[in-house]
Scaffold this motif. Structure first.
Motif, PDB file in Angstrom:
ATOM      1  N   ILE A  56      12.761   0.447  31.342  1.00 19.23           N
ATOM      2  CA  ILE A  56      12.296   0.691  29.971  1.00 19.23           C
ATOM      3  C   ILE A  56      12.212   2.191  29.682  1.00 19.23           C
ATOM      4  N   ILE A  57      11.733   2.948  30.657  1.00 16.87           N
ATOM      5  CA  ILE A  57      11.637   4.406  30.475  1.00 16.87           C
ATOM      6  C   ILE A  57      13.021   5.025  30.324  1.00 16.87           C
ATOM      7  N   THR A  58      13.985   4.552  31.120  1.00 15.87           N
ATOM      8  CA  THR A  58      15.346   5.109  31.011  1.00 15.87           C
ATOM      9  C   THR A  58      15.981   4.764  29.668  1.00 15.87           C
ATOM     10  N   GLU A  59      15.480   3.724  28.992  1.00 15.71           N
ATOM     11  CA  GLU A  59      15.976   3.374  27.658  1.00 15.71           C
ATOM     12  C   GLU A  59      15.373   4.265  26.576  1.00 15.71           C
ATOM     13  N   GLY A  60      14.480   5.159  26.975  1.00 14.30           N
ATOM     14  CA  GLY A  60      13.912   6.104  26.018  1.00 14.30           C
ATOM     15  C   GLY A  60      12.528   5.750  25.502  1.00 14.30           C
ATOM     16  N   PHE A  61      11.931   4.698  26.057  1.00 11.97           N
ATOM     17  CA  PHE A  61      10.594   4.296  25.620  1.00 11.97           C
ATOM     18  C   PHE A  61       9.518   5.027  26.424  1.00 11.97           C
ATOM     19  N   HIS A  62       8.398   5.280  25.761  1.00 11.48           N
ATOM     20  CA  HIS A  62       7.288   5.928  26.460  1.00 11.48           C
ATOM     21  C   HIS A  62       5.971   5.201  26.219  1.00 11.48           C
ATOM     22  N   GLY A 112       0.790  -1.227   0.000  1.00  8.09           N
ATOM     23  CA  GLY A 112       0.000   0.000   0.000  1.00  8.09           C
ATOM     24  C   GLY A 112       0.814   1.265   0.000  1.00  8.09           C
ATOM     25  N   GLY A 113       2.125   1.135   0.225  1.00  8.29           N
ATOM     26  CA  GLY A 113       2.986   2.314   0.227  1.00  8.29           C
ATOM     27  C   GLY A 113       3.412   2.706   1.626  1.00  8.29           C
ATOM     28  N   GLN A 114       4.603   3.272   1.734  1.00  5.36           N
ATOM     29  CA  GLN A 114       5.154   3.643   3.033  1.00  5.36           C
ATOM     30  C   GLN A 114       4.580   4.973   3.500  1.00  5.36           C
ATOM     31  N   GLU A 115       3.984   4.964   4.685  1.00  3.31           N
ATOM     32  CA  GLU A 115       3.330   6.153   5.235  1.00  3.31           C
ATOM     33  C   GLU A 115       4.339   7.142   5.818  1.00  3.31           C
ATOM     34  N   ASN A 116       5.312   6.640   6.551  1.00  2.00           N
ATOM     35  CA  ASN A 116       6.378   7.480   7.103  1.00  2.00           C
ATOM     36  C   ASN A 116       7.580   6.597   7.417  1.00  2.00           C
ATOM     37  N   ASP A 117       8.633   7.193   7.950  1.00  3.68           N
ATOM     38  CA  ASP A 117       9.903   6.475   8.060  1.00  3.68           C
ATOM     39  C   ASP A 117       9.974   5.508   9.230  1.00  3.68           C
ATOM     40  N   MET A 118       9.314   5.840  10.349  1.00  3.85           N
ATOM     41  CA  MET A 118       9.501   5.060  11.569  1.00  3.85           C
ATOM     42  C   MET A 118       8.158   4.846  12.269  1.00  3.85           C
ATOM     43  N   ALA A 119       8.054   3.728  12.981  1.00  6.77           N
ATOM     44  CA  ALA A 119       6.879   3.425  13.804  1.00  6.77           C
ATOM     45  C   ALA A 119       7.275   3.439  15.272  1.00  6.77           C
ATOM     46  N   ASP A 120       6.399   3.948  16.124  1.00  4.06           N
ATOM     47  CA  ASP A 120       6.645   3.942  17.564  1.00  4.06           C
ATOM     48  C   ASP A 120       6.649   2.509  18.092  1.00  4.06           C
ATOM     49  N   LEU A 121       7.574   2.239  18.999  1.00  4.79           N
ATOM     50  CA  LEU A 121       7.685   0.924  19.609  1.00  4.79           C
ATOM     51  C   LEU A 121       7.165   0.937  21.046  1.00  4.79           C
ATOM     52  N   TYR A 122       6.672  -0.205  21.497  1.00  3.63           N
ATOM     53  CA  TYR A 122       6.366  -0.385  22.910  1.00  3.63           C
ATOM     54  C   TYR A 122       7.238  -1.496  23.462  1.00  3.63           C
ATOM     55  N   LYS A 123       7.343  -1.541  24.777  1.00  5.11           N
ATOM     56  CA  LYS A 123       8.015  -2.656  25.449  1.00  5.11           C
ATOM     57  C   LYS A 123       7.098  -3.227  26.519  1.00  5.11           C
ATOM     58  N   VAL A 124       7.356  -4.487  26.866  1.00  5.23           N
ATOM     59  CA  VAL A 124       6.465  -5.229  27.751  1.00  5.23           C
ATOM     60  C   VAL A 124       7.002  -5.263  29.168  1.00  5.23           C
ATOM     61  N   VAL A 125       6.121  -4.964  30.120  1.00  7.14           N
ATOM     62  CA  VAL A 125       6.398  -5.172  31.544  1.00  7.14           C
ATOM     63  C   VAL A 125       5.735  -6.496  31.902  1.00  7.14           C
ATOM     64  N   THR A 126       6.535  -7.547  32.004  1.00  5.69           N
ATOM     65  CA  THR A 126       5.969  -8.874  32.206  1.00  5.69           C
ATOM     66  C   THR A 126       5.487  -9.064  33.645  1.00  5.69           C
ATOM     67  N   HIS A 127       4.695 -10.119  33.828  1.00  2.00           N
ATOM     68  CA  HIS A 127       4.141 -10.441  35.135  1.00  2.00           C
ATOM     69  C   HIS A 127       5.247 -10.683  36.158  1.00  2.00           C
ATOM     70  N   GLY A 128       5.069 -10.154  37.338  1.00  2.97           N
ATOM     71  CA  GLY A 128       6.025 -10.361  38.415  1.00  2.97           C
ATOM     72  C   GLY A 128       5.528  -9.685  39.669  1.00  2.97           C
ATOM     73  N   SER A 129       6.395  -9.570  40.657  1.00  3.06           N
ATOM     74  CA  SER A 129       6.027  -8.863  41.881  1.00  3.06           C
ATOM     75  C   SER A 129       5.897  -7.377  41.584  1.00  3.06           C
ATOM     76  N   VAL A 130       5.285  -6.655  42.501  1.00  2.00           N
ATOM     77  CA  VAL A 130       5.156  -5.200  42.335  1.00  2.00           C
ATOM     78  C   VAL A 130       6.525  -4.564  42.152  1.00  2.00           C
ATOM     79  N   GLU A 131       7.478  -4.971  42.979  1.00  2.00           N
ATOM     80  CA  GLU A 131       8.821  -4.387  42.923  1.00  2.00           C
ATOM     81  C   GLU A 131       9.497  -4.694  41.588  1.00  2.00           C
ATOM     82  N   GLU A 132       9.348  -5.939  41.116  1.00  2.00           N
ATOM     83  CA  GLU A 132       9.950  -6.323  39.836  1.00  2.00           C
ATOM     84  C   GLU A 132       9.345  -5.540  38.678  1.00  2.00           C
TER      85      GLU A 132
END
Length: 357
Positions: free
Chosen positions: A143-149, A115-135
């Protein structure tokens, strides 16, 4: 096997995986061009798919494709559906390889044919997997310190524990962080309503709280937030049922669950026209599968695209060069025709199955 960089991946109900068991397929035409496809289920618990079944199915289907024009994608898909009923995940890597080969033959990137390229880049997400509250707090902050929002926070376990986890994670990240709470169909409607009622003051999107479309719709009627469905989107018919019932605002389309790039593109295009927000990803994989996800994501209209995921960064094993480029928290597509990737044959070893015309 492709082990995860961050170790075990944990979901609701004690489900976990150590890595992706990936299947790679190559199809070579009589002109010498080769296309690549990949399918990797997340264990045997996530989708109606498992790696051993994919390998067995490839052996059944592949001989029937010999002599066919790999560029005739609709015909190829109809042929696969005729000779092997159901099991779309088995056909996914074959269709992806044909799609890659078709674009390579046309000397254009696959995104052009989607269908054609809409723009150059897509926003990424990262997963906070199941664990304790502290984990989970520590994981979210890392993940936030790595620049993800954009975060996908795994829920779907004991409701009161999930309420505590999500409140803690939301309170530990900067205001404006995009949060998806993904239950992976782990709750009953009773449990989902408990969660929804207790978290009304938190800003998030709810993803697949229950197994069935009707149960998710029941929860949505009391929800003051957007809802995205993932596991419920298994076919064009299911997507249209979701639309008719008004059961979701957005959809997560997984390539292997739908049977390949061709069918994912078809469902994506209709869903966009119907007004859904769209995420295109898969059940797992590395460079090849992530490249297909990137091409499908970046051919999705930007105003209808939610986000993407860079699976090739999840795993320790590299199977190809010229991977989808990731800059900060955004992903592009590789340079070159087709998927744009170059598979490193030396890393793959001896094929488990070969057939020729």
């Amino acid at each position: 096997m492709q082990p995860f960089v961050d170790g075990r991946y944990n979901m609701s109900k004690g489900r976990s995986a150590e890595g992706f068991d990936s299947l790679l397929v190559s199809i070579t035409s009589n002109t010498g061009l080769t296309g690549w496809g990949e399918m990797a289920p997340l264990g045997s618990f996530y989708s109606a798919a498992f790696a051993a079944g994919a390998r067995a199915g490839i052996v059944e289907i592949a001989p029937h494709l010999l002599g066919e024009d790999p560029r005739a994608l609709t015909r190829i898909n109809r042929l696969m559906d005729t000779i092997f009923r159901g099991h779309p995940y088995i056909k996914s890597a074959l269709d992806m390889a044909c799609s890659d080969l078709t674009a390579r033959a046309a000397e254009v990137p696959l995104v052009t044919m989607l269908g054609g390229q809409e723009n150059d880049m897509a926003d990424l997400y990262k997963v906070v997997t199941h664990g304790s509250v502290e984990e989970m707090i520590a994981n979210a902050r890392r993940i936030i310190t790595e620049g993800f929002h954009r975060l996908q926070v795994k829920v779907g376990g004991k409701v009161h524990d999930d309420i505590e986890r999500v409140a803690a994670v939301a309170g530990s990240v900067p205001k404006g962080t995009v949060i998806f709470c993904d239950a992976n169909a782990g709750w009953t409607t009773y449990q989902a309503r408990q969660f929804v009622d207790a978290t009304r003051e938190i800003d998030y999107t709810l993803e697949q709280p229950c197994v069935s479309i009707d149960d998710c719709l029941s929860v949505r009627r009391s929800l003051n937030k957007p809802m995205v469905l993932d596991e419920s989107v298994t076919s064009l018919e299911e997507m249209l049922d979701i639309h008719r019932k008004g059961a979701a605002d957005g959809l997560t389309l997984k390539i292997s669950r739908l049977g390949g790039v061709t069918k994912t593109r078809q469902i994506r295009d209709i869903a966009v026209d119907l007004g859904f927000m769209i995420t295109v990803e898969d059940t797992g994989g590395a460079e090849v599968d992530t490249a297909a996800m990137a091409h499908l994501s970046l051919s999705t209209p930007e105003e209808r695209r939610l986000h993407a995921i860079a699976f090739h960064q999840w795993v320790t094993v590299r199977t190809a060069t010229n991977a989808p480029p990731v800059i900060g928290s955004r992903m592009g597509i590789p340079d070159g025709p087709g998927l744009g990737i170059d598979v490193d044959l030396a890393l793959l070893g001896t094929p488990f199955f070969e057939t020729s015309h």
